[in-house]
Design an enzyme around this catalytic site. Structure first.
Site, PDB file in Angstrom:
ATOM      1  N   ASN A   7     -26.359 -13.775 -21.170  1.00 48.62           N
ATOM      2  CA  ASN A   7     -25.423 -13.588 -19.928  1.00 48.62           C
ATOM      3  C   ASN A   7     -26.240 -13.436 -18.727  1.00 48.62           C
ATOM      4  O   ASN A   7     -26.770 -12.583 -18.592  1.00 48.62           O
ATOM      5  CB  ASN A   7     -24.566 -12.559 -20.213  1.00 48.62           C
ATOM      6  CG  ASN A   7     -23.592 -12.296 -19.144  1.00 48.62           C
ATOM      7  OD1 ASN A   7     -23.489 -13.022 -18.039  1.00 48.62           O
ATOM      8  ND2 ASN A   7     -22.610 -11.487 -19.229  1.00 48.62           N
ATOM      9  N   ARG A  98     -23.263 -17.404 -21.883  1.00 52.59           N
ATOM     10  CA  ARG A  98     -21.804 -17.058 -21.156  1.00 52.59           C
ATOM     11  C   ARG A  98     -21.823 -17.773 -19.829  1.00 52.59           C
ATOM     12  O   ARG A  98     -22.901 -17.575 -18.973  1.00 52.59           O
ATOM     13  CB  ARG A  98     -21.651 -15.582 -20.942  1.00 52.59           C
ATOM     14  CG  ARG A  98     -20.424 -15.145 -20.407  1.00 52.59           C
ATOM     15  CD  ARG A  98     -20.280 -13.631 -20.177  1.00 52.59           C
ATOM     16  NE  ARG A  98     -18.815 -13.503 -19.882  1.00 52.59           N
ATOM     17  CZ  ARG A  98     -18.368 -12.207 -19.982  1.00 52.59           C
ATOM     18  NH1 ARG A  98     -19.073 -11.231 -20.076  1.00 52.59           N
ATOM     19  NH2 ARG A  98     -16.944 -12.026 -19.389  1.00 52.59           N
ATOM     20  N   HIS A 187     -12.145 -13.485 -18.549  1.00 53.71           N
ATOM     21  CA  HIS A 187     -12.279 -12.420 -19.897  1.00 53.71           C
ATOM     22  C   HIS A 187     -11.913 -13.290 -21.026  1.00 53.71           C
ATOM     23  O   HIS A 187     -11.275 -12.980 -22.055  1.00 53.71           O
ATOM     24  CB  HIS A 187     -11.239 -11.336 -19.640  1.00 53.71           C
ATOM     25  CG  HIS A 187     -11.768 -10.407 -18.829  1.00 53.71           C
ATOM     26  ND1 HIS A 187     -10.960  -9.568 -17.939  1.00 53.71           N
ATOM     27  CD2 HIS A 187     -13.102 -10.104 -18.534  1.00 53.71           C
ATOM     28  CE1 HIS A 187     -11.694  -8.891 -17.273  1.00 53.71           C
ATOM     29  NE2 HIS A 187     -12.869  -8.931 -17.370  1.00 53.71           N
ATOM     30  N   HIS A 215      -7.216  -6.451 -21.381  1.00 52.84           N
ATOM     31  CA  HIS A 215      -8.417  -5.979 -21.471  1.00 52.84           C
ATOM     32  C   HIS A 215      -8.667  -5.047 -20.000  1.00 52.84           C
ATOM     33  O   HIS A 215      -8.680  -5.556 -18.928  1.00 52.84           O
ATOM     34  CB  HIS A 215      -9.529  -7.224 -21.232  1.00 52.84           C
ATOM     35  CG  HIS A 215     -10.734  -7.174 -20.884  1.00 52.84           C
ATOM     36  ND1 HIS A 215     -11.757  -7.575 -22.126  1.00 52.84           N
ATOM     37  CD2 HIS A 215     -11.664  -6.501 -20.162  1.00 52.84           C
ATOM     38  CE1 HIS A 215     -12.839  -7.009 -21.673  1.00 52.84           C
ATOM     39  NE2 HIS A 215     -12.983  -6.327 -20.457  1.00 52.84           N
ATOM     40  N   ARG A 248     -11.563  -4.428  -7.394  1.00 55.99           N
ATOM     41  CA  ARG A 248     -10.829  -5.582  -6.880  1.00 55.99           C
ATOM     42  C   ARG A 248      -9.194  -5.034  -6.686  1.00 55.99           C
ATOM     43  O   ARG A 248      -8.621  -4.225  -7.616  1.00 55.99           O
ATOM     44  CB  ARG A 248     -10.806  -6.571  -7.729  1.00 55.99           C
ATOM     45  CG  ARG A 248     -12.221  -7.161  -7.980  1.00 55.99           C
ATOM     46  CD  ARG A 248     -12.181  -8.592  -8.825  1.00 55.99           C
ATOM     47  NE  ARG A 248     -13.566  -8.917  -9.229  1.00 55.99           N
ATOM     48  CZ  ARG A 248     -13.748  -8.841 -10.727  1.00 55.99           C
ATOM     49  NH1 ARG A 248     -12.794  -8.465 -11.620  1.00 55.99           N
ATOM     50  NH2 ARG A 248     -14.957  -9.228 -11.116  1.00 55.99           N
ATOM     51  N   GLU A 391     -17.858  -9.243 -27.039  1.00 52.71           N
ATOM     52  CA  GLU A 391     -17.678 -10.683 -26.491  1.00 52.71           C
ATOM     53  C   GLU A 391     -18.795 -11.489 -26.933  1.00 52.71           C
ATOM     54  O   GLU A 391     -19.110 -12.749 -27.120  1.00 52.71           O
ATOM     55  CB  GLU A 391     -17.860 -10.608 -25.160  1.00 52.71           C
ATOM     56  CG  GLU A 391     -16.375 -10.233 -24.444  1.00 52.71           C
ATOM     57  CD  GLU A 391     -16.368  -9.906 -22.998  1.00 52.71           C
ATOM     58  OE1 GLU A 391     -16.738  -8.476 -22.805  1.00 52.71           O
ATOM     59  OE2 GLU A 391     -16.062 -10.482 -22.066  1.00 52.71           O
TER      60      GLU A 391
HETATM   61  P1  ADP Z   1     -17.078  -3.825 -17.680  1.00 55.24           P
HETATM   62  O1  ADP Z   1     -15.813  -4.643 -17.249  1.00 55.24           O
HETATM   63  O2  ADP Z   1     -18.007  -3.848 -16.546  1.00 55.24           O
HETATM   64  O3  ADP Z   1     -17.735  -4.570 -19.110  1.00 55.24           O
HETATM   65  P2  ADP Z   1     -16.162  -1.625 -19.494  1.00 55.24           P
HETATM   66  O4  ADP Z   1     -15.370  -2.493 -20.409  1.00 55.24           O
HETATM   67  O5  ADP Z   1     -17.317  -1.080 -19.956  1.00 55.24           O
HETATM   68  O6  ADP Z   1     -16.686  -2.443 -18.304  1.00 55.24           O
HETATM   69  O7  ADP Z   1     -15.407  -0.571 -18.845  1.00 55.24           O
HETATM   70  C1  ADP Z   1     -16.202   0.297 -18.008  1.00 55.24           C
HETATM   71  C2  ADP Z   1     -14.810   1.433 -17.593  1.00 55.24           C
HETATM   72  O8  ADP Z   1     -14.271   1.897 -18.709  1.00 55.24           O
HETATM   73  C3  ADP Z   1     -15.148   2.264 -16.472  1.00 55.24           C
HETATM   74  O9  ADP Z   1     -14.198   2.378 -15.489  1.00 55.24           O
HETATM   75  C4  ADP Z   1     -15.444   3.808 -17.316  1.00 55.24           C
HETATM   76  O10 ADP Z   1     -14.903   4.645 -16.606  1.00 55.24           O
HETATM   77  C5  ADP Z   1     -13.954   3.268 -18.385  1.00 55.24           C
HETATM   78  N1  ADP Z   1     -14.187   4.530 -19.493  1.00 55.24           N
HETATM   79  C6  ADP Z   1     -15.255   4.278 -20.412  1.00 55.24           C
HETATM   80  N2  ADP Z   1     -15.102   5.322 -21.236  1.00 55.24           N
HETATM   81  C7  ADP Z   1     -13.802   5.841 -20.973  1.00 55.24           C
HETATM   82  C8  ADP Z   1     -13.310   7.127 -21.389  1.00 55.24           C
HETATM   83  N3  ADP Z   1     -13.377   7.712 -22.469  1.00 55.24           N
HETATM   84  N4  ADP Z   1     -12.002   7.394 -20.507  1.00 55.24           N
HETATM   85  C9  ADP Z   1     -11.624   6.520 -19.416  1.00 55.24           C
HETATM   86  N5  ADP Z   1     -12.506   5.586 -18.977  1.00 55.24           N
HETATM   87  C10 ADP Z   1     -13.499   5.179 -19.515  1.00 55.24           C
END
Ligand code: ADP
Length: 408
Positions: A7, A98, A187, A215, A248, A391
């Site tokens: 990626n 990706r 996504h 997602h 966003r 992914e």
């Molecule tokens: P990306 O879209 O960058 O791939 P992720 O899918 O890893 O991101 O998601 C990141 C988000 O998930 C962040 O807002 C993070 O705070 C949230 N997150 C991860 N674990 C928890 C949790 N236990 N409780 C609440 N939010 C969480």
């Protein structure tokens, strides 16, 4: 079969090397991130056998003048005689890339050739941050893995089955014809993985896989899926549209752009930077990490509570509209960092949706697990699932299918 998943971003390369048979039989040999490419000092973080007892990590701070030097170091580490996981780069059968967007040109994963590269280039204007980096990643990988199949997996592809009534904006039609303005959705790799995993979990045929996929990560999107195919999604011509996200805005009246530009002297580009990077949760309460937002809201911070309410309310509205689009819905499926891990956000989303037959079981909702699971109450009419997305695995599986000439 060994597949490298890449990626490539504008200043980074994320990668995973998988040895895989199928969706249930695979091992992760290595993963890592090259970051701050073209900055005075970059960093590579490389892990071998991540998540296993044999896991080992290397971190190096050094300059990577371009993606080429970055990937060169990745190859060296993968093939390192002492700590490497392969002997020779030629062991890698395929490289899955990706790629953000190639519009309507390809509606599925394809082996890269000159036409595919031209299509990716052609969509630079609609993916100015991602498409050029994705193409660079492909060109560098072709150099280092000349015998491997290079395969492009588009983030938009899963949404290619949307009907025109869902993907068109109600604007002058020639904007679509001449400039390809339409909803593409993003996504897609994750929503596709989730649709297949939900089908398997529910034990139903693809034709009956009618679900709503959520997602929720730093970027957030929803997809309405009927018969295993996407019929609508919340992101648009870019990932800006739809849900409230980390930074966003999601849906907004376009007039706001002109109004605030006039008030502040910002140009259109600056306005879009603000809508993409300074809005969403961050715009309302100053932080974009959901864990911090929840902690602040629970600690009495009113703006954080408002940001959380807005995030949840937008999702509830989309659930309502997608229930109209997917009348025989079998399940709502949560994934992404927030969707998988935040029982608090999930609980808030279902508060007040009981009249739609959507009811959570608080105990099941609180369970933490990396396994797919259902969390609805006994009296619920529709299942509510949590399924961790993967992914990279989806990209690797599709790359393998292309190499083997199988349908994806
Ligand atoms: P990306 O879209 O960058 O791939 P992720 O899918 O890893 O991101 O998601 C990141 C988000 O998930 C962040 O807002 C993070 O705070 C949230 N997150 C991860 N674990 C928890 C949790 N236990 N409780 C609440 N939010 C969480």
């Amino acid at each position: 079969m060994k597949i490298l998943v890449i990626n490539a971003g504008s200043s980074s390369i994320k990668y995973q090397l998988l040895d895989l048979e199928d969706v249930h039989h695979f091992s992760l040999l290595a993963s890592g991130l090259v970051e701050k490419i073209a900055e005075p000092v970059g960093r590579i973080t490389h892990k071998v056998f991540p998540g296993s007892p044999k896991e080992a990590k290397v971190v190096e701070d050094r300059p990577f003048p371009s993606h080429r030097e970055g990937l060169s170091r990745v190859v060296d580490l993968l093939c390192d005689p002492e700590n490497g996981v392969i002997r020779d780069a030629a062991e890698i059968a395929g490289v899955g890339h990706r790629v953000l967007n190639c519009g309507e040109v390809y509606s599925d994963t394809v082996r890269v050739d000159a036409d595919v590269k031209a299509a990716i280039r052609d969509f630079f204007p609609l993916g100015p941050l991602h498409n050029p980096a994705n193409l660079m990643g492909i060109e560098v990988a072709e150099e280092f893995f000349p015998s491997a199949a290079q395969v492009a997996v588009f983030d938009t592809a899963f949404h290619g089955t949307m009907p025109p009534k869902a993907f068109l904006y109600a604007v002058p039609y020639e904007w679509y014809e001449k400039f390809r303005l339409r909803k593409y959705g993003f996504h897609g790799t994750s929503h596709k993985f989730i649709a297949r995993a939900a089908q398997e979990f529910l034990g139903i045929p693809r034709e009956e896989t009618d679900i709503i996929s959520l997602h929720l990560g730093n970027g957030c999107s929803m997809a309405a899926v009927r018969g295993g195919k996407c019929v609508d999604t919340s992101m648009g011509v870019t990932p800006l549209e739809g849900l409230v996200m980390g930074t966003r805005s999601g849906d907004i009246d376009a007039t706001a752009v002109e109004y605030i530009a006039d008030k502040t002297g910002a140009d259109v580009h600056q306005m879009l930077v603000a809508l993409n990077k300074k809005s969403g949760l961050k715009g309302i309460c100053g932080v974009n990490d959901m864990r911090e937002v929840v902690a602040a809201a629970e600690g009495g911070n009113e703006r954080a509570a408002l940001a959380l309410d807005m995030f949840v309310y937008r999702i509830q509205k989309y659930i309502g509209s997608y229930l109209a689009v997917v009348p025989n819905v079998k399940a709502l499926v949560f994934t992404g960092g927030i969707g998988e891990n935040s029982d608090g956000v999930r609980a808030r989303i279902f508060q007040g949706l009981e009249h739609l037959g959507l009811v959570l079981d608080p105990e099941k909702n609180a369970i933490r697990s990396p396994e797919p699971r259902e969390i609805q109450a006994a009296e619920a009419k529709t299942k509510i699932l949590v399924i961790p997305t993967n992914e990279e695995l989806q990209i690797a599986l599709e790359t393998k299918a292309v190499i083997e000439g199988r349908e994806i």
